[in-house]
Design an enzyme around this catalytic site. Structure first.
Site, PDB file in Angstrom:
ATOM      1  N   ARG A 183       0.922  -5.318  -5.137  1.00  0.00           N
ATOM      2  CA  ARG A 183       1.130  -6.421  -4.347  1.00  0.00           C
ATOM      3  C   ARG A 183       1.402  -7.453  -5.259  1.00  0.00           C
ATOM      4  NH1 ARG A 183      -0.646  -4.043   0.704  1.00  0.00           N
ATOM      5  NH2 ARG A 183      -2.273  -2.803   0.355  1.00  0.00           N
ATOM      6  N   ASP A 242       5.009  -4.717   5.954  1.00  0.00           N
ATOM      7  CA  ASP A 242       5.219  -6.060   6.192  1.00  0.00           C
ATOM      8  C   ASP A 242       5.228  -7.195   5.037  1.00  0.00           C
ATOM      9  OD1 ASP A 242       4.527  -7.404   9.212  1.00  0.00           O
ATOM     10  OD2 ASP A 242       3.400  -8.875   7.371  1.00  0.00           O
ATOM     11  N   ARG A 258      -5.401  -2.241   8.824  1.00  0.00           N
ATOM     12  CA  ARG A 258      -5.364  -3.591   8.720  1.00  0.00           C
ATOM     13  C   ARG A 258      -5.782  -4.294   9.851  1.00  0.00           C
ATOM     14  NH1 ARG A 258      -3.691  -6.157   4.150  1.00  0.00           N
ATOM     15  NH2 ARG A 258      -2.509  -4.280   3.331  1.00  0.00           N
ATOM     16  N   GLY A 288       0.829  -1.111   0.076  1.00  0.00           N
ATOM     17  CA  GLY A 288      -0.136   0.019  -0.012  1.00  0.00           C
ATOM     18  C   GLY A 288       0.964   1.081   0.024  1.00  0.00           C
ATOM     19  N   ASP A 338       0.155   2.309   8.307  1.00  0.00           N
ATOM     20  CA  ASP A 338      -0.258   1.325   9.356  1.00  0.00           C
ATOM     21  C   ASP A 338       0.429   1.584  11.066  1.00  0.00           C
ATOM     22  OD1 ASP A 338      -2.326   0.573   7.725  1.00  0.00           O
ATOM     23  OD2 ASP A 338      -1.229  -1.181   7.155  1.00  0.00           O
ATOM     24  N   ASP A 386       3.073  -0.538  11.653  1.00  0.00           N
ATOM     25  CA  ASP A 386       2.861  -2.004  12.436  1.00  0.00           C
ATOM     26  C   ASP A 386       4.058  -2.573  12.327  1.00  0.00           C
ATOM     27  OD1 ASP A 386       2.618  -2.010   9.665  1.00  0.00           O
ATOM     28  OD2 ASP A 386       0.972  -3.620   9.577  1.00  0.00           O
ATOM     29  N   THR A 417       4.564   2.615   5.194  1.00  0.00           N
ATOM     30  CA  THR A 417       3.011   2.043   5.364  1.00  0.00           C
ATOM     31  C   THR A 417       2.354   3.095   6.407  1.00  0.00           C
ATOM     32  OG1 THR A 417       1.599   0.409   6.438  1.00  0.00           O
ATOM     33  CG2 THR A 417       3.946   0.669   7.121  1.00  0.00           C
ATOM     34  N   GLN A 426      -7.360   8.143   3.295  1.00  0.00           N
ATOM     35  CA  GLN A 426      -6.099   8.162   4.496  1.00  0.00           C
ATOM     36  C   GLN A 426      -4.841   7.903   3.999  1.00  0.00           C
ATOM     37  OE1 GLN A 426      -7.806   5.958   8.083  1.00  0.00           O
ATOM     38  NE2 GLN A 426      -8.826   5.442   6.326  1.00  0.00           N
TER      39      GLN A 426
HETATM   40  O1  F6P Z   1      -1.431  -1.368   4.554  1.00  0.00           O
HETATM   41  C1  F6P Z   1      -2.074  -0.065   4.278  1.00  0.00           C
HETATM   42  C2  F6P Z   1      -3.417  -0.219   4.159  1.00  0.00           C
HETATM   43  O2  F6P Z   1      -3.962   0.757   3.562  1.00  0.00           O
HETATM   44  C3  F6P Z   1      -4.216  -1.002   5.117  1.00  0.00           C
HETATM   45  O3  F6P Z   1      -4.355  -0.002   6.276  1.00  0.00           O
HETATM   46  C4  F6P Z   1      -5.275  -1.583   4.469  1.00  0.00           C
HETATM   47  O4  F6P Z   1      -6.187  -2.427   5.201  1.00  0.00           O
HETATM   48  C5  F6P Z   1      -4.737  -2.040   3.179  1.00  0.00           C
HETATM   49  O5  F6P Z   1      -3.764  -1.280   2.964  1.00  0.00           O
HETATM   50  C6  F6P Z   1      -5.963  -1.901   2.100  1.00  0.00           C
HETATM   51  O6  F6P Z   1      -5.315  -2.328   0.888  1.00  0.00           O
HETATM   52  P1  F6P Z   1      -5.659  -2.169  -0.538  1.00  0.00           P
HETATM   53  O7  F6P Z   1      -5.405  -0.646  -1.068  1.00  0.00           O
HETATM   54  O8  F6P Z   1      -5.005  -3.088  -1.450  1.00  0.00           O
HETATM   55  O9  F6P Z   1      -7.344  -2.493  -0.424  1.00  0.00           O
END
Ligand code: F6P
Length: 324
Positions: A72, A103, A173, A11, A129, A131, A127, A256
């Site tokens: 990804r 991660d 997440r 992300g 997050d 995390d 990221t 966000q």
């Molecule tokens: O890891 C960053 C993040 O924005 C998380 O907060 C969220 O759960 C996820 O990526 C959403 O991923 P995508 O953009 O692939 O839907």
């Protein structure tokens, strides 16, 4: 080290561009050739490499997103995919890589380096997050919590005007770092996060206590990974127990992840970007460069990624004390 590559993966987060810029300019400073890999591991497998220089990263410091693109990659999870990536890296003469991501990015880098130890990979924490263990904050987290806080402030205005109860869902997440800080900063009545078991009865009692004090307008911040579900689920569960509130739900979503990075994110990204190239130059690999207690820190990938980053119990208590 003569030639390195840089990529962003997973992300996107505000400040990734500042980090790309820092990596490229540090490489130029050390007379190391540098290329960008477009769309993370996908580009590594598809041979999507672009030469970079000090000028190619001009005027990106303040921009959200990532000029290199992100993705990804399922193919990189396979041995065949990683072999293709290795072949391309060798073809381009890449000796070291700076991986900007979270991660999943570091998990991939760790596996890859065990199979192909002749390519040195170091990482920087990109990221929203927050995390990752081994850094007080990740690149993009500060901007994301400010974005969430400003959005909740606005929701609060209308909640107050209409005496409504709002459930606001934020990203993160399976962790509650965004929810906790944005919730505290925006004065949420309750903050529901995956790290603590959510008790719907307790939440309802808290809201009813407020109603008894003639306060019907409240904000409940819900981390998307909460064990009782997202904001919509929790709103339904509360409604099933009491019908006295005029409830609305707002899911903040991908807003966000966007926007111009904050000063803190730009400086953090710049520091760890330069530190990453310095680490490669010094022969280091398999580590994430973070910032801990104001200093640059080094953490092995395996340690950075295994959910070692813990929620602060003090912040959780503080949020409860301050909610009225
Ligand atoms: O890891 C960053 C993040 O924005 C998380 O907060 C969220 O759960 C996820 O990526 C959403 O991923 P995508 O953009 O692939 O839907």
């Amino acid at each position: 080290m003569k030639k390195i590559a840089v990529f962003t993966s997973g992300g996107d987060s505000p400040g990734m561009n500042a980090c790309i810029r820092a990596v490229v300019r540090a490489a130029c400073h050390y007379n190391i050739e540098v290329v960008g890999i477009r769309r993370g591991y996908k580009g590594m497998i598809n041979d999507d490499f672009v030469p970079m220089n000090a000028k190619s990263v001009s005027y990106i410091l303040h921009k959200g997103g990532t000029i290199l693109g992100s993705a990804r990659s399922d193919e990189f999870r396979t041995a065949a995919g990683r072999k293709k990536a290795y072949t391309n890296l060798k073809k381009h003469g890449i000796e070291g890589i700076v991986a900007i991501g979270g991660d999943g990015t570091f998990t991939g880098a760790h596996v890859f380096m065990q199979e192909y130890p002749d390519i040195a990979i170091v990482g920087t924490p990109g990221t929203i997050d927050n995390d990752l263990f081994g850094t007080d904050f990740t690149i993009g987290y500060d901007t994301a919590i400010n974005t969430a806080m400003e959005a909740i402030d606005k929701i609060k205005d209308t909640a107050d005007s209409h005496d409504r109860l709002f459930f606001v869902e934020v990203m993160g997440r399976d962790v509650g770092f965004i929810a906790t800080r944005a919730g505290i900063a925006a004065g949420a009545k309750a903050i529901l996060i995956p790290e603590s078991k959510t008790n719907i009865d307790e939440l309802v009692n808290l809201l009813l206590d407020n109603a008894a004090k003639k306060k019907m307008s409240n904000i409940v911040v819900v981390a998307e990974g909460d064990d009782e579900g997202g904001a919509m689920d929790i709103a339904k569960k509360v409604k099933a127990k009491t019908n006295i509130f005029d409830i609305r739900v707002t899911i903040l979503g991908h807003m966000q992840r966007g926007g111009s990075p904050s000063c803190m994110d730009r400086v953090l990204a710049s520091r760890v970007g330069v530190a990453a190239v310095t680490a490669l130059k010094e022969g280091k690999k398999g580590i994430m460069l973070g910032q801990t207690h104001r200093s640059i820190s080094e953490t092995p990938f395996e340690k950075a990624i295994k959910h070692n980053q813990k929620m602060s119990a003090e912040l959780e208590v503080l949020a409860k004390i301050l909610a009225y």
